[in-house]
Design an enzyme around this catalytic site. Sequence first.
Site: not given
Ligand code: GAR
Length: 204
Positions: A11, A13, A89, A92, A108, A140-141, A144, A173
């Site tokens: 979490g 982000n 992860m 949808l 991503h 979208d559907e 990525d 990010e």
């Molecule tokens: C982040 O690096 C995000 O970009 C990636 O998971 C991590 C989550 O970190 N997302 C993906 O790979 C989605 N395909 P966080 O839980 O600390 O935000």
Amino acid sequence: MKIGILISGRGSNMVAITRAVQDGTIPNSKVAVVISDKSKAPGLGKARDLGVKTVVVTRRGRPREEHDAEIVSELKKHDVDLVCLAGYMRLLSSSFVREFTNRIVNIHPSLLPSFKGLDAQRQAVEYGVKVSGCTVHFVDEELDHGAIILQRPVEVLDSDDADTLSERILRIEHETYVEAVRLISGGDFRISGRRVLFGSAVGG
Ligand code: GAR
């Protein structure tokens, strides 16, 4: 703008977005709810520490559509305008995406369309690219795939492994996701095919 954030794990982000909302970097907004599909996601405690309401909606072996319908109903209960996927992860379902057309965003850890799917940073190191980065895009559907809002590059060093590259991309990010949500909250953008146009390009 009421924001709902979906997480599955750490979490970080989600924390970056929530702090930016709380300190006014993302103006006129509120994080209405953080939803996790994992009851033990470390991000849940961090959200509560920031004073944000949390909800856990686990899959429990149900079909994707049923699980997503429960999440959609929680988002609606909290009047959410924008859904931010932050390390959520799961793919949808189409019905979820259609309920919030152009109102779901994801981050991503690669420069899409390179390295979709899981372990994007490891894919980048193994492929041997010299630059990777992160992408914030509308969902979208397809996995990525949706229209790109912002991208930021990160150099891949000779000494990098998947972990060190992930760490440096993660720092970027946080900034990139906050900036993208700030731009969306301003409403000053237009989607033209696959292109998301901001500011002076909006009128044209
Ligand atoms: C982040 O690096 C995000 O970009 C990636 O998971 C991590 C989550 O970190 N997302 C993906 O790979 C989605 N395909 P966080 O839980 O600390 O935000």
